[in-house]
Write a protein that holds these residues in place. Sequence first.
Motif, PDB file in Angstrom:
ATOM      1  N   ASP A 157      -2.238  13.661  -9.939  1.00  0.00           N
ATOM      2  CA  ASP A 157      -2.778  13.157  -8.683  1.00  0.00           C
ATOM      3  C   ASP A 157      -2.420  11.679  -8.566  1.00  0.00           C
ATOM      4  O   ASP A 157      -2.500  10.927  -9.542  1.00  0.00           O
ATOM      5  N   TYR A 158      -2.031  11.254  -7.387  1.00  0.00           N
ATOM      6  CA  TYR A 158      -1.682   9.863  -7.180  1.00  0.00           C
ATOM      7  C   TYR A 158      -2.124   9.434  -5.787  1.00  0.00           C
ATOM      8  O   TYR A 158      -2.288  10.255  -4.887  1.00  0.00           O
ATOM      9  N   THR A 159      -2.341   8.153  -5.651  1.00  0.00           N
ATOM     10  CA  THR A 159      -2.799   7.591  -4.389  1.00  0.00           C
ATOM     11  C   THR A 159      -1.718   6.702  -3.811  1.00  0.00           C
ATOM     12  O   THR A 159      -1.128   5.884  -4.527  1.00  0.00           O
ATOM     13  N   LEU A 160      -1.442   6.878  -2.535  1.00  0.00           N
ATOM     14  CA  LEU A 160      -0.465   6.045  -1.850  1.00  0.00           C
ATOM     15  C   LEU A 160      -1.163   4.907  -1.114  1.00  0.00           C
ATOM     16  O   LEU A 160      -2.256   5.091  -0.589  1.00  0.00           O
ATOM     17  N   GLY A 194       4.217  -0.716  -4.415  1.00  0.00           N
ATOM     18  CA  GLY A 194       4.428  -0.802  -2.972  1.00  0.00           C
ATOM     19  C   GLY A 194       5.049   0.437  -2.362  1.00  0.00           C
ATOM     20  O   GLY A 194       5.051   0.591  -1.138  1.00  0.00           O
ATOM     21  N   GLN A 195       5.600   1.352  -3.167  1.00  0.00           N
ATOM     22  CA  GLN A 195       6.222   2.556  -2.619  1.00  0.00           C
ATOM     23  C   GLN A 195       5.196   3.417  -1.875  1.00  0.00           C
ATOM     24  O   GLN A 195       4.045   3.520  -2.288  1.00  0.00           O
ATOM     25  N   CYS A 211      10.573  10.207   0.908  1.00  0.00           N
ATOM     26  CA  CYS A 211      10.657  10.579  -0.510  1.00  0.00           C
ATOM     27  C   CYS A 211      11.148   9.400  -1.342  1.00  0.00           C
ATOM     28  O   CYS A 211      11.620   8.393  -0.812  1.00  0.00           O
ATOM     29  N   ASN A 212      11.059   9.554  -2.657  1.00  0.00           N
ATOM     30  CA  ASN A 212      11.566   8.527  -3.576  1.00  0.00           C
ATOM     31  C   ASN A 212      12.772   9.037  -4.354  1.00  0.00           C
ATOM     32  O   ASN A 212      13.072   8.542  -5.444  1.00  0.00           O
ATOM     33  N   PHE A 266      10.097   2.282  -0.109  1.00  0.00           N
ATOM     34  CA  PHE A 266       9.360   1.016  -0.020  1.00  0.00           C
ATOM     35  C   PHE A 266       9.207   0.641   1.460  1.00  0.00           C
ATOM     36  O   PHE A 266      10.091   0.933   2.275  1.00  0.00           O
ATOM     37  N   PRO A 267       8.110  -0.002   1.831  1.00  0.00           N
ATOM     38  CA  PRO A 267       7.942  -0.419   3.232  1.00  0.00           C
ATOM     39  C   PRO A 267       9.086  -1.324   3.668  1.00  0.00           C
ATOM     40  O   PRO A 267       9.447  -2.270   2.966  1.00  0.00           O
TER      41      PRO A 267
END
Length: 299
Positions: free
Chosen positions: A82-85, A90-91, A209-210, A248-249
């Motif tokens: 689980d991860y939080t954006l 910064g991604q 996506c990354n 990245f933004p």
Amino acid sequence: MVWYLYYTVGTWISGFWLRVFGCLLLILLIKLSQLKSNNYKRCSNTNCLCCGKSNSVRDKFKAEIKSYSEIPNSFKNWVNEDYTLPLQNGQHPMVFYLPGVRTQPLIDSLHYEDDMQILKDNYNGIKGEYEKLIGDLSCWKTNSTPQGEWSLFYLVNQGKEIAINCEQCPVTTSVLRSMGSIMGGCGFGNACFSIVKPGTMITEHCGPCNVRTRCHFGLNIPDGFELLINDESYYWSERECLFFDDSFPHSVISSDHKVHGSNTSVGSSDYRAVFMVDFWHHNLSSSEISLIKKLFPAQ
């Protein structure tokens, strides 16, 4: 004595409400931060991979992939983690985040040296086809911007070649088909001519996506245009490639002196023009690429 009690109680009440106000302000700032982090620009096309429908596809694949006998560790982490954006660096990949992909906002061109040389060797042919297209913008797709104009002419959109457009650009299409790292067979892959007119502001947004590297190959770069990636400024050059991780933004700003000048008209020579190509991220394995193509096929 009465004055002392009045002062003591008054001070306690004032301090209490000050603490309450501080807590409320902190909660408000946290909510605003969350709103910003989840409010990057999305398009309104229901067929776009950045839209919400991709969540159901992703969840379905997560359930399916658990039955596979052999999968890369990165996908095991993706299924279970689980991860939080946004992430700490910064991604903010809008659709798909694969853990363990080492990256940074600006990507070293050495990872794509062969494909970069192909683009440079064919600069005249690519720019010549762009100059033929720029005379009629009716076939270009215009993206929404708060001011100015940002338009694109797609040769590949979400992994599929646009036949009618490719026919108008045989040289550029041939170049695309000859590059080894291009993001083919995947809905995250695009290739297009991209123009930004003076005075345009493209708001901060993130890619889906990354697992891709975006390349901007400079075709016409007048002064006054700036690319911001993760709050750092970068600039294009003609005949040169700029590689970056668009999870990245990033945003684009330009000066508007041409727009408001009383005796100055804006022509195609004032447009910032690049040829945009998506490549597979250089830190992916062949097995990871195969699974990503299965999860997000060309649309």
